[in-house]
Design a protein around this motif. Sequence first.
Motif, mmCIF file in Angstrom:
data_model
loop_
_atom_site.group_PDB
_atom_site.id
_atom_site.type_symbol
_atom_site.label_atom_id
_atom_site.label_comp_id
_atom_site.label_asym_id
_atom_site.label_seq_id
_atom_site.Cartn_x
_atom_site.Cartn_y
_atom_site.Cartn_z
ATOM 1 N N ALA A 17 20.074 -4.894 15.668
ATOM 2 C CA ALA A 17 20.425 -5.030 14.252
ATOM 3 C C ALA A 17 20.412 -6.469 13.746
ATOM 4 N N ASP A 18 19.414 -7.218 14.171
ATOM 5 C CA ASP A 18 19.260 -8.551 13.591
ATOM 6 C C ASP A 18 18.849 -8.374 12.122
ATOM 7 N N PRO A 19 19.545 -9.021 11.191
ATOM 8 C CA PRO A 19 19.227 -8.818 9.769
ATOM 9 C C PRO A 19 17.845 -9.315 9.372
ATOM 10 N N SER A 20 17.219 -10.141 10.226
ATOM 11 C CA SER A 20 15.876 -10.644 9.947
ATOM 12 C C SER A 20 14.785 -9.850 10.656
ATOM 13 N N ALA A 21 15.147 -8.858 11.446
ATOM 14 C CA ALA A 21 14.168 -8.134 12.259
ATOM 15 C C ALA A 21 13.342 -7.162 11.417
ATOM 16 N N GLU A 22 12.112 -6.942 11.858
ATOM 17 C CA GLU A 22 11.167 -6.156 11.075
ATOM 18 C C GLU A 22 11.419 -4.644 11.147
ATOM 19 N N LEU A 23 11.669 -4.107 12.331
ATOM 20 C CA LEU A 23 11.833 -2.657 12.448
ATOM 21 C C LEU A 23 13.092 -2.140 11.749
ATOM 22 N N PRO A 24 14.233 -2.835 11.830
ATOM 23 C CA PRO A 24 15.355 -2.400 11.010
ATOM 24 C C PRO A 24 15.038 -2.381 9.511
ATOM 25 N N LEU A 25 14.212 -3.334 9.056
ATOM 26 C CA LEU A 25 13.831 -3.346 7.644
ATOM 27 C C LEU A 25 12.985 -2.133 7.295
ATOM 28 N N LEU A 48 3.510 2.074 7.119
ATOM 29 C CA LEU A 48 4.246 0.819 7.009
ATOM 30 C C LEU A 48 4.581 0.232 8.379
ATOM 31 N N LEU A 49 4.658 1.088 9.394
ATOM 32 C CA LEU A 49 5.013 0.619 10.738
ATOM 33 C C LEU A 49 4.033 -0.420 11.259
ATOM 34 N N ARG A 50 2.731 -0.118 11.169
ATOM 35 C CA ARG A 50 1.746 -1.049 11.723
ATOM 36 C C ARG A 50 1.719 -2.354 10.939
ATOM 37 N N LYS A 51 1.970 -2.286 9.630
ATOM 38 C CA LYS A 51 2.013 -3.520 8.845
ATOM 39 C C LYS A 51 3.140 -4.413 9.331
ATOM 40 N N ALA A 52 4.256 -3.811 9.695
ATOM 41 C CA ALA A 52 5.423 -4.592 10.109
ATOM 42 C C ALA A 52 5.301 -5.108 11.534
ATOM 43 N N ILE A 53 4.679 -4.324 12.400
ATOM 44 C CA ILE A 53 4.715 -4.627 13.828
ATOM 45 C C ILE A 53 4.026 -5.946 14.152
ATOM 46 N N ARG A 54 3.026 -6.341 13.377
ATOM 47 C CA ARG A 54 2.288 -7.567 13.700
ATOM 48 C C ARG A 54 3.130 -8.819 13.487
ATOM 49 N N TRP A 55 4.246 -8.675 12.769
ATOM 50 C CA TRP A 55 5.121 -9.818 12.531
ATOM 51 C C TRP A 55 6.164 -9.993 13.633
ATOM 52 N N ALA A 64 11.912 -11.272 4.443
ATOM 53 C CA ALA A 64 10.820 -10.315 4.601
ATOM 54 C C ALA A 64 10.978 -9.223 3.556
ATOM 55 N N VAL A 65 9.850 -8.720 3.069
ATOM 56 C CA VAL A 65 9.871 -7.639 2.080
ATOM 57 C C VAL A 65 8.896 -6.554 2.514
ATOM 58 N N ALA A 66 9.329 -5.308 2.430
ATOM 59 C CA ALA A 66 8.499 -4.154 2.770
ATOM 60 C C ALA A 66 8.382 -3.251 1.553
ATOM 61 N N ALA A 67 7.186 -2.700 1.355
ATOM 62 C CA ALA A 67 6.980 -1.787 0.227
ATOM 63 C C ALA A 67 6.017 -0.680 0.623
ATOM 64 N N ASP A 110 -1.860 11.863 -1.180
ATOM 65 C CA ASP A 110 -3.233 11.484 -0.860
ATOM 66 C C ASP A 110 -3.456 9.981 -0.942
ATOM 67 N N ARG A 111 -2.711 9.310 -1.802
ATOM 68 C CA ARG A 111 -2.954 7.882 -2.025
ATOM 69 C C ARG A 111 -1.665 7.105 -1.759
ATOM 70 N N ILE A 112 -1.550 6.615 -0.541
ATOM 71 C CA ILE A 112 -0.364 5.850 -0.128
ATOM 72 C C ILE A 112 -0.803 4.438 0.213
ATOM 73 N N GLY A 113 -0.057 3.467 -0.308
ATOM 74 C CA GLY A 113 -0.320 2.077 0.010
ATOM 75 C C GLY A 113 0.934 1.418 0.552
ATOM 76 N N THR A 114 0.752 0.510 1.494
ATOM 77 C CA THR A 114 1.901 -0.177 2.097
ATOM 78 C C THR A 114 1.625 -1.676 2.183
ATOM 79 N N SER A 115 2.707 -2.427 2.264
ATOM 80 C CA SER A 115 2.590 -3.867 2.476
ATOM 81 C C SER A 115 3.868 -4.377 3.107
ATOM 82 N N PHE A 116 3.717 -5.359 3.984
ATOM 83 C CA PHE A 116 4.864 -6.003 4.626
ATOM 84 C C PHE A 116 4.542 -7.488 4.724
ATOM 85 N N GLU A 117 5.388 -8.304 4.134
ATOM 86 C CA GLU A 117 5.181 -9.752 4.143
ATOM 87 C C GLU A 117 6.483 -10.453 4.512
ATOM 88 N N GLU A 118 6.350 -11.563 5.199
ATOM 89 C CA GLU A 118 7.538 -12.361 5.492
ATOM 90 C C GLU A 118 7.171 -13.835 5.564
#
Length: 292
Positions: free
Chosen positions: A119-127, A93-100, A198-201, A178-186
């Motif tokens: 601790a910005d409430p809109s920041a990606e890494l805290p999320l 999930l880290l790499r998905k978030a970092i590009r934002w 922003a939502v992370a899953a 074995d089967r992990i999927g991630t997504s990060f959108e904002e």
Amino acid sequence: MKAAAFDYSRAGSVEEVCALLARHGPDARLIAGGQSLVPMMAMRLVRPSVLVDIQRIASLHEWRVEQDFLCIRACVRQNVIEREAALSEAVPLLRKAIRWIGHVQTRNRGTVGGSLAHADPSAELPLVAATLGAQCVVRSSKDERTIPSAAFFTGPMSTALQADECLVEIRLPIWHADRIGTSFEEVAIRHGDFALVAVAAQVALDPQGVCKRVALGVGGAAPAPVAFADLANQLVGTRLEGAAIRAVADTLAKQLDPMSDLHASTSYRRHLAHTLTMRTLAAARDEALAQS
């Protein structure tokens, strides 16, 4: 504008940082990358009397992969996450978030610990930290303690750190499946701007495609990033069908009480949270299903 006058100290060790914080208390601020602190000082939104530079403490630039945790020290640059495959393999999930996060120049200087401590409430890494249930290790001249992410973020630009404490390490859980999927959108006004929402899953599926574990979090729609662990657990045992995902998104949107400002209204942020929740959960499911 220019920053107000301040004294400057360059610390050579974590022990020296803690000693300086114990001496100066709330009048001191730490600086590593400075991507958030320096602009705020220039606008005089923050006026520390003492600035403690921690960027040359070698031990704070380390990271390691343990059995159950990815441990990232506070001064690791955000661009390290982009280029070091071992980090994204451990916590995808880290790499998905970092590009934002901002732009390349921002990530070249910005640090992982700095983003969490700011601790910005809109920041990606805290999320990401909140969504995965990270642990934050903090030090003072008296002791060391570990704060779960659920208790670390206490409000906008506010954390559980005491005036004499320094964040030294973030521990992100490693999922063993074995089967992990991630997504990060904002959604932001422009790419690189702060997220309106922003939502992370992150999901883990068994060989039959049945959900074994889910993590879900929302940023930008509350005073601090919010992890919806109980709600996400409702998806365990399902195949993450559209109806199940929609039901979770419906409940999540009802539970949220987003702020309203000149950039977006409460209703629009709630709509974004609903839409992005459906999108991220479906994308994470599809990524996991694509793995053999």
